[in-house]
Write an enzyme that holds these catalytic residues in place. Structure first.
Site, PDB file in Angstrom:
ATOM      1  CB  CYS A 105      30.235  29.476  30.361  1.00 29.71           C
ATOM      2  SG  CYS A 105      31.626  29.192  31.470  1.00 29.71           S
ATOM      3  CB  CYS A 108      32.484  26.725  29.486  1.00 27.82           C
ATOM      4  SG  CYS A 108      31.614  26.844  31.060  1.00 27.82           S
TER       5      CYS A 108
END
Length: 327
Positions: free
Chosen positions: A82, A85
């Protein structure tokens, strides 16, 4: 850095928790019991490194539910693939250290802990929740600028103190502080100052300044990954900051042939963390249109790929779908 118009409503909902008084009583009882038994955290100072913990399904009750009777526990649902993230998680870790025990950060890898992801109803990552006195509360989904995250944390901490009597953890910096002093300094890179200026501009809400700072880096180093990602995200923020989400959703639903409406809705989808929805909407728009309209949808889709990151498997999948539609 991060999209601004996130769903940050979870903290407000704390005031409506029906079991607030019961949860407060349970929290006080748990703290008293921990103190009676000489519990590890009741009244004891913790090290700064213990303010950020990795949590799995086996340790969730102990590390999150039980600890939430002493301090608000903020949960960061993340994954290695991600890209947003990778921007949000270090920010949350830094804030956990800066807030110095006023909240505990629990990091949960969704790939390794699917059950917890399902139990919290996580639809996309990054997703951030809190647990206060055993009560689970959604904070926001998708990334967010530092100023907005700070506001959310301040509200969370205030409610934790006022409604549940959670005063946080005492932190002993002692040995870790000495160790940090001995650590060698990492030399700054050639574009660190410009990248930091971009981040500061984003946190201050100066989106044009952030865009320009990232462009300044890319003018000398077109392959700079951090600047490319930051620029794509900052430009996304500029596009959505003045949108009326309800009106955009209404227009997109009522006017499926309106390319501009679909593009705006896709931007909001991505800002809200609904990556597949954003990509699917634009791929469908490319499929249904031709000429300039098709090109506009295609270009915006490529721009959103940059926001998420080329290594994200959802981008890889969407690129394949786009190729099928185009060729």
């Amino acid at each position: 850095m991060q999209p601004r118009n996130m769903s940050m409503s979870g903290v407000v909902d704390l005031a409506a928790v029906k079991a607030a008084q019961e949860a407060k009583a349970k929290a006080e009882q748990a703290r008293a019991e921990a103190a009676r038994q000489g519990g590890s955290t009741a009244g004891a100072a913790v090290s700064p490194s213990s303010l950020v913990i990795d949590v799995d399904e086996a340790g969730f009750e102990r590390e999150v539910l039980q600890r939430s009777t002493e301090v608000p526990v903020v949960i960061d649902f993340w994954a290695e693939w991600c890209e947003p993230c990778k921007q949000l998680s270090p920010l949350l870790e830094r804030l956990a250290q800066e807030y110095n025990g006023r909240f505990l950060l629990a990091k949960i890898d969704v790939d390794a802990n699917q059950m917890l992801m399902q139990q919290f109803g996580v639809q996309g990552i990054p997703a951030v929740f809190a647990v206060v006195a055993g009560q689970a509360l959604p904070l926001f989904q998708g990334a967010a600028p530092e100023a907005q995250i700070r506001q959310t944390l301040d509200q969370l901490i205030q409610v934790g103190e006022e409604r549940f009597g959670l005063t946080g953890l005492a932190v002993d910096a002692g040995a870790e502080g000495q160790q940090a002093e001995a650590a060698p300094e990492v030399p700054a890179g050639p574009y660190d100052a410009l990248l930091e200026a971009a981040v500061q501009a984003l946190d201050a809400g100066d989106l044009p300044g952030a865009v320009q700072a990232y462009k300044n880096v890319l003018s000398d180093d077109p392959a700079n990954t951090e600047a490319k990602l930051g620029l794509a995200q900052a430009e996304l923020l500029q596009r959505v900051q003045n949108l009326d989400p309800q009106q955009v959703r209404k227009d997109a639903a009522e006017k499926p042939a309106d390319v501009a409406a679909q593009i705006a809705a896709a931007d909001l989808d991505l800002v809200g963390g609904h990556v597949e929805d954003a990509f699917g909407r634009l791929i469908d728009t490319v499929r249904r249109t031709a000429g300039d309209d098709r090109d506009a949808a295609r270009v915006r889709l490529l721009e959103l790929f940059e926001v998420v990151g080329a290594d994200d498997p959802r981008v890889t999948s969407a690129r394949t779908q786009l190729a099928r539609v185009l060729f």
